[in-house]
Design a protein around this motif. Structure first.
Motif, PDB file in Angstrom:
ATOM      1  N   VAL A   1      11.693 -10.730   4.620  1.00 14.95           N
ATOM      2  CA  VAL A   1      10.041 -10.445   4.073  1.00 14.95           C
ATOM      3  C   VAL A   1      10.197 -11.465   3.138  1.00 14.95           C
ATOM      4  O   VAL A   1      10.893 -11.979   2.240  1.00 14.95           O
ATOM      5  CB  VAL A   1       9.803  -9.677   4.003  1.00 14.95           C
ATOM      6  CG1 VAL A   1       9.463  -8.301   4.638  1.00 14.95           C
ATOM      7  CG2 VAL A   1      10.356  -8.751   3.198  1.00 14.95           C
ATOM      8  N   ASP A   2       8.229 -11.744   2.679  1.00 12.12           N
ATOM      9  CA  ASP A   2       8.153 -12.494   1.490  1.00 12.12           C
ATOM     10  C   ASP A   2       8.521 -11.177   0.326  1.00 12.12           C
ATOM     11  O   ASP A   2       7.566 -10.118   0.607  1.00 12.12           O
ATOM     12  CB  ASP A   2       7.278 -13.066   1.831  1.00 12.12           C
ATOM     13  CG  ASP A   2       6.510 -13.672   0.110  1.00 12.12           C
ATOM     14  OD1 ASP A   2       6.624 -13.269  -0.892  1.00 12.12           O
ATOM     15  OD2 ASP A   2       4.957 -14.131   0.743  1.00 12.12           O
ATOM     16  N   PRO A   3       8.778 -11.449  -0.043  1.00 10.13           N
ATOM     17  CA  PRO A   3       8.914  -9.948  -1.720  1.00 10.13           C
ATOM     18  C   PRO A   3       7.842 -10.461  -2.270  1.00 10.13           C
ATOM     19  O   PRO A   3       6.719  -8.984  -3.031  1.00 10.13           O
ATOM     20  CB  PRO A   3      10.031 -10.471  -2.854  1.00 10.13           C
ATOM     21  CG  PRO A   3      10.904 -11.291  -2.020  1.00 10.13           C
ATOM     22  CD  PRO A   3      10.186 -12.028  -1.022  1.00 10.13           C
ATOM     23  N   GLU A   4       6.741 -11.055  -2.648  1.00 14.17           N
ATOM     24  CA  GLU A   4       4.880 -11.152  -2.928  1.00 14.17           C
ATOM     25  C   GLU A   4       4.373 -10.403  -1.441  1.00 14.17           C
ATOM     26  O   GLU A   4       3.059 -10.031  -1.884  1.00 14.17           O
ATOM     27  CB  GLU A   4       4.574 -12.657  -3.332  1.00 14.17           C
ATOM     28  CG  GLU A   4       5.860 -12.970  -4.140  1.00 14.17           C
ATOM     29  CD  GLU A   4       5.658 -11.789  -5.599  1.00 14.17           C
ATOM     30  OE1 GLU A   4       4.789 -11.289  -5.566  1.00 14.17           O
ATOM     31  OE2 GLU A   4       6.614 -12.301  -5.998  1.00 14.17           O
ATOM     32  N   ALA A   5       5.127  -9.983  -0.575  1.00 16.41           N
ATOM     33  CA  ALA A   5       4.330  -9.849   0.497  1.00 16.41           C
ATOM     34  C   ALA A   5       4.007  -7.961   0.464  1.00 16.41           C
ATOM     35  O   ALA A   5       3.222  -7.676   0.992  1.00 16.41           O
ATOM     36  CB  ALA A   5       4.029 -10.386   1.634  1.00 16.41           C
ATOM     37  N   VAL A   6       5.350  -7.669   0.585  1.00 16.55           N
ATOM     38  CA  VAL A   6       5.334  -5.944   0.165  1.00 16.55           C
ATOM     39  C   VAL A   6       4.995  -5.676  -0.745  1.00 16.55           C
ATOM     40  O   VAL A   6       5.760  -5.432  -2.202  1.00 16.55           O
ATOM     41  CB  VAL A   6       6.454  -5.596   0.556  1.00 16.55           C
ATOM     42  CG1 VAL A   6       7.144  -3.988   0.144  1.00 16.55           C
ATOM     43  CG2 VAL A   6       6.900  -6.498   1.270  1.00 16.55           C
ATOM     44  N   LYS A   7       3.827  -4.653  -1.038  1.00 15.83           N
ATOM     45  CA  LYS A   7       3.369  -4.287  -2.681  1.00 15.83           C
ATOM     46  C   LYS A   7       4.398  -2.890  -3.089  1.00 15.83           C
ATOM     47  O   LYS A   7       4.994  -3.446  -4.478  1.00 15.83           O
ATOM     48  CB  LYS A   7       1.769  -3.604  -3.065  1.00 15.83           C
ATOM     49  CG  LYS A   7       1.166  -3.277  -3.530  1.00 15.83           C
ATOM     50  CD  LYS A   7      -0.075  -2.819  -3.211  1.00 15.83           C
ATOM     51  CE  LYS A   7      -0.729  -2.798  -4.684  1.00 15.83           C
ATOM     52  NZ  LYS A   7      -1.898  -1.794  -4.149  1.00 15.83           N
ATOM     53  N   ALA A   8       4.653  -2.282  -2.579  1.00 15.40           N
ATOM     54  CA  ALA A   8       5.783  -1.549  -2.735  1.00 15.40           C
ATOM     55  C   ALA A   8       5.999  -0.705  -1.835  1.00 15.40           C
ATOM     56  O   ALA A   8       5.772  -0.912  -0.336  1.00 15.40           O
ATOM     57  CB  ALA A   8       4.899  -0.075  -4.219  1.00 15.40           C
ATOM     58  N   VAL A   9       7.561   0.098  -1.796  1.00 11.74           N
ATOM     59  CA  VAL A   9       7.948   0.722  -0.637  1.00 11.74           C
ATOM     60  C   VAL A   9       8.162   2.396  -0.908  1.00 11.74           C
ATOM     61  O   VAL A   9       8.700   2.662  -1.700  1.00 11.74           O
ATOM     62  CB  VAL A   9       9.976   0.618  -0.278  1.00 11.74           C
ATOM     63  CG1 VAL A   9      10.866   1.281   0.584  1.00 11.74           C
ATOM     64  CG2 VAL A   9       9.533  -1.622  -0.165  1.00 11.74           C
TER      65      VAL A   9
END
Length: 441
Positions: free
Chosen positions: A294-302
Motif C-alpha cells: 500500500v501507499d501509506p498516504e492512501a490509508v487514512k487509518a486502520v
C-alpha cells in the motif's frame, strides 16, 4: 438519526456469522477450513451490501499437525490434546536433553539460566510476573531458548484446567522454527518440573510442512475516494479449538459493522475497505503482504478488531496517534459508554504491519482483568464463552467510530517511525522483537 443503533442491537447478522465460523472446525492457516471461512466471510460482506466482495489469495508456508509428546526413555510423560500439543511451525523433529525450568521466561531468567540451557529442554510459563513491566511474547521466549542453545522448548500454560496452549514459532525469514516445541497444560508443566527437573527427557514433534495457500476476504463501502479507512480482522484460528474469541469474534464484528455502514453509506465521506486477513496466527502473513503493497498516504487509518466480545468493554490501543485517541474520547463521550484507551504500542495482530509504516491504527480488543490470553490459544476458546449483547454493543461503537474517522474534517497525521521505535525501546518490547526478527526499524 439513531435508527441504525436499534437495528444493530437487534441484528443477528454478526452472531450468525460467528456461529458459521466456529462450526467450520479447523481454520488453521492454509487449511481447507480457513478457505471455507474466507468464502463465508466474502459471501457475508456481499450479502450485507458491500461491493466488490472477493478473496485475494497468497501463498504461505503450510504446517499440519501430527502427534507430539514428552517422554523419558520408553515412558510417555505427556501426550495428547489435554496434555501436550505441538506449537505450529515447530519443525518435525525430536530432541533430548536435561529438563531446565526457566520460570516465566523473562530475559533476566534466560540470562541467569544460560549456563544450563545448552543442549537442554527449556520449560517456560505462558505468563510473566505481575510486577514485570511488559508482556513477554511466546516467540520471544522461544528464541531466547534457541539463542541459549536449547535443544527443545516446552511452553507451560498458567491457566488451570488441562489446557495445553498453542501459538506459532518461526520468523518471517525462516517460518519453520529451529527446535521442536510443544505446549503443555499447567498441571503437566508443574508435574514435569516437580518430578523430572534436571533429568533427561525427550520432546517429540511429528508434523508436515507443505506449501499452502491462504487469502484475504475484502469488500468496500462508501464513496470512491483515493483515500480509504481500513476495517480489519483475521479469519484464521488455531486448529485445536473453535477460535470463537480469537478471532471469530473480530470477523463477525466487522461483518456486523459492514451491515450497519451499508445502511448508512451516505454518511461516509471516505471509502471504507473491509479486510478479513488469513494467516495471522502464523506471523501476520496476510496483513504483512497487504501492508507492503500500500501507499501509506492512501490509508487514512486502520481499525483492526482482534479478540473482542469476550470482554464487554472495548479497548482501543491507539499507538500514541493523538487524533485516534481523540476519536476514542469522542466515542466514549457520545455514548456515555466505557471505552478503554490503551497508550502503549502493540506490535502484534494485523494493525501492526500498517502501523510500523507510520499509518495510524487501532488494535481493538475486549478488555479483560487477567493478564495474557486466558482461554485464547487453547481448546477452551469456544462460542459458549461469548455474549451476543457484547457483539452488538461493540458493533454499534465501532460503526460510529468508523463514520467519525471517515469524516472529511478528521485529519490523522502519519507517525514518525523514529517515534514508534523509541516507544518500543522505552517499553522494552524492542528487546523481544529484535530476538524474533520482527524489528522493522
Amino acid at each position: 438519526m439513531t435508527e441504525w443503533i436499534g437495528d444493530t442491537f437487534t441484528s443477528d447478522i454478526g452472531w450468525d456469522h460467528l456461529e458459521t465460523l466456529v462450526d467450520v472446525g479447523n481454520r488453521m492457516a492454509g487449511s481447507s477450513g480457513e478457505r471455507d471461512a474466507l468464502e463465508h466471510t466474502r459471501d457475508a460482506f456481499d450479502a450485507v451490501g458491500a461491493r466488490n466482495a472477493r478473496i485475494e489469495p497468497f501463498d504461505i508456508q503450510g504446517w499440519e499437525r501430527g502427534d507430539s509428546a514428552v517422554r523419558q526413555g520408553e515412558t510417555t510423560l505427556a501426550a495428547g490434546e489435554g496434555s501436550c500439543i505441538a506449537l505450529p511451525r515447530s519443525p518435525d523433529a525430536s530432541a533430548t536433553g536435561e529438563l531446565v525450568d526457566v520460570g516465566y521466561g523473562t530475559p533476566a531468567e534466560f540470562e541467569s539460566a544460560a549456563a544450563e540451557l545448552d543442549g537442554a529442554i527449556a520449560v517456560v510459563s505462558t505468563t510473566v510476573p505481575d510486577e514485570f513491566d511488559r508482556f513477554v511474547h511466546r516467540r520471544e521466549k522461544y528464541y531466547h531458548a534457541v539463542d541459549a542453545g536449547a535443544a527443545g522448548f516446552v511452553f507451560a500454560n498458567h491457566v488451570e484446567g488441562g489446557l495445553p496452549p498453542t501459538g506459532s514459532v518461526g520468523t518471517p525469514d525462516d517460518p519453520i522454527g529451529e527446535i521442536p516445541a510443544v505446549g503443555v497444560s499447567k498441571e503437566v508443566g508443574a508435574r514435569l518440573i516437580r518430578r523430572h527437573e534436571e533429568e533427561t527427557v525427550t520432546v517429540d514433534v511429528d508434523c508436515t510442512t507443505p506449501d499452502a495457500t491462504s487469502g484475504t476476504a475484502v469488500a468496500e463501502l462508501g464513496p470512491d475516494t483515493d483515500e480509504y479507512l481500513l476495517v480489519s480482522s483475521h479469519v484464521d484460528a488455531h486448529d485445536i479449538a473453535e477460535g470463537a474469541m480469537d478471532n471469530g469474534a473480530g470477523t463477525a464484528t466487522i461483518v456486523e459493522v459492514a451491515r450497519a455502514l451499508a445502511d448508512r453509506e451516505s454518511a461516509l465521506d471516505t471509502r471504507v475497505r473491509f479486510a478479513a486477513f488469513g494467516a495471522e496466527e502464523v506471523g501476520l502473513v496476510g496483513s504483512s503482504k497487504a501492508a507492503a503493497d500500500v501507499d501509506p498516504e492512501a490509508v487514512k487509518a486502520v481499525i483492526n478488531v482482534d479478540s473482542n466480545v469476550f470482554g464487554r468493554t472495548l479497548k482501543l490501543d491507539h499507538h500514541d496517534f493523538d487524533e485516534l485517541a481523540a476519536a476514542g474520547e469522542r466515542l466514549r463521550d457520545r455514548f456515555d459508554h466505557p471505552v478503554t484507551l490503551g497508550e502503549g504500542v502493540v506490535p502484534h495482530s494485523d494493525h501492526w504491519p500498517f502501523v510500523q509504516r507510520g499509518i495510524p491504527g487501532y488494535m481493538v480488543s475486549g478488555e479483560t482483568e487477567d493478564r495474557g490470553r486466558g482461554w485464547g490459544h487453547t481448546a477452551a476458546d469456544t462460542l459458549d464463552k461469548l455474549d451476543v449483547r457484547n457483539l452488538r454493543e461493540q458493533s454499534i461503537l465501532l460503526t460510529a467510530l468508523a463514520v467519525d474517522l471517515a469524516r472529511d474534517d478528521v485529519s490523522i497525521p502519519r507517525a514518525d517511525t523514529d517515534r514508534l521505535a523509541a516507544s518500543l525501546e522505552e517499553s522494552g518490547a524492542a528487546t523481544g522483537m529484535k530476538v524474533t526478527g520482527d524489528w522493522p526499524f
